[in-house]
Design a protein around this motif. Structure first.
Motif, PDB file in Angstrom:
ATOM      1  N   GLN A 117     -33.937 -58.623  16.541  1.00 16.77           N
ATOM      2  CA  GLN A 117     -35.252 -58.992  16.016  1.00 16.77           C
ATOM      3  C   GLN A 117     -36.153 -59.526  17.125  1.00 16.77           C
ATOM      4  O   GLN A 117     -37.350 -59.266  17.133  1.00 16.77           O
ATOM      5  N   ASP A 118     -35.576 -60.278  18.075  1.00 17.11           N
ATOM      6  CA  ASP A 118     -36.381 -60.886  19.137  1.00 17.11           C
ATOM      7  C   ASP A 118     -36.630 -59.952  20.322  1.00 17.11           C
ATOM      8  O   ASP A 118     -37.714 -59.937  20.895  1.00 17.11           O
ATOM      9  N   VAL A 121     -37.359 -55.435  19.158  1.00 18.19           N
ATOM     10  CA  VAL A 121     -38.711 -55.050  18.719  1.00 18.19           C
ATOM     11  C   VAL A 121     -39.658 -54.831  19.907  1.00 18.19           C
ATOM     12  O   VAL A 121     -40.731 -54.272  19.741  1.00 18.19           O
ATOM     13  N   HIS A 124     -40.842 -50.728  22.325  1.00 20.73           N
ATOM     14  CA  HIS A 124     -42.069 -49.931  22.479  1.00 20.73           C
ATOM     15  C   HIS A 124     -42.911 -50.475  23.629  1.00 20.73           C
ATOM     16  O   HIS A 124     -43.391 -49.719  24.476  1.00 20.73           O
ATOM     17  N   ARG A 144     -36.256 -45.996  25.124  1.00 16.04           N
ATOM     18  CA  ARG A 144     -36.033 -46.799  23.913  1.00 16.04           C
ATOM     19  C   ARG A 144     -34.562 -46.810  23.498  1.00 16.04           C
ATOM     20  O   ARG A 144     -34.036 -47.832  23.058  1.00 16.04           O
ATOM     21  N   ARG A 148     -32.178 -50.266  23.454  1.00 13.81           N
ATOM     22  CA  ARG A 148     -31.294 -50.727  22.385  1.00 13.81           C
ATOM     23  C   ARG A 148     -29.880 -50.996  22.922  1.00 13.81           C
ATOM     24  O   ARG A 148     -29.273 -52.008  22.606  1.00 13.81           O
ATOM     25  N   THR A 151     -29.925 -54.154  24.904  1.00 13.28           N
ATOM     26  CA  THR A 151     -30.016 -55.325  24.026  1.00 13.28           C
ATOM     27  C   THR A 151     -28.628 -55.711  23.526  1.00 13.28           C
ATOM     28  O   THR A 151     -28.214 -56.870  23.619  1.00 13.28           O
TER      29      THR A 151
END
Length: 183
Positions: A117-118, A121, A124, A144, A148, A151
């Motif tokens: 979430q932090d 997002v 992009h 992208r 992910r 992350t």
């Protein structure tokens, strides 16, 4: 007589005080030995050590190895490394530091969902420089995709590094306490 009684009272008070201090000292020693620091109790020293143990560049190089040999390899590999590192560094910090409430107090452990979430997002925004790079939209999508992956891996690496830091601290405390007990 009165003088002897006063000396006796003082001696008893001193002995009682020494006994109480000994009991409190022993109790505190046992309490410290039985407590391990939680993730929520970490501080700046722990965070710096945790983040220093993580090499985002190396991790992302490993993650992006498959893109190194792809068609348009230079561009795809660059977009992969860029997306991965942007996310990896930020999510490692969250894995190491946790999160605070809005006032900077009350640290809390973050979940992988919180990290997505932090940090997730921001894919992009982090990858926007590849949006108009040919072959469109493949390069942007690659950035992208690996944002992910960065992350996820960054969070896990940060958590593992912090766990290792706290485990080493705990082992050091236990060894020190055992050495003090022998003295």
């Amino acid at each position: 007589k009165r003088h002897n009684r006063l000396i006796t009272c003082i001696a008893i008070a001193v002995l009682a005080l020494v006994a109480c201090v000994g009991v409190v000292h022993t109790t505190n020693k046992n309490k410290i030995r039985s407590q391990r620091r939680s993730l929520e109790e970490t501080n700046e020293m722990h965070w710096i050590e945790c983040e220093a143990r993580v090499d985002s560049r190396k991790e992302c190089t490993d993650i992006c190895q498959s893109e190194r040999n792809s068609i348009q390899r230079k561009t795809m590999h660059q977009s992969c490394i860029h997306g991965c590192q942007q996310a990896h560094v930020a999510s490692t910090a969250l894995g190491c530091r946790g999160k605070t409430d809005g006032k900077g107090r009350h640290r809390k452990h973050v979940t992988e969902e919180d990290v997505f979430q932090d940090v997730g997002v921001l894919a992009h925004e982090h990858c926007s420089k590849f949006q108009s790079v040919d072959p469109k939209p493949d390069v942007f999508a690659t950035c992208r995709k690996y944002h992910r992956a960065g992350t996820k891996q960054g969070y896990r690496t940060g958590m593992a590094a912090m766990t290792a830091v706290l485990e080493e601290e705990w082992e050091s405390i236990k060894a020190e306490r055992l050495a003090n007990l022998d003295d």
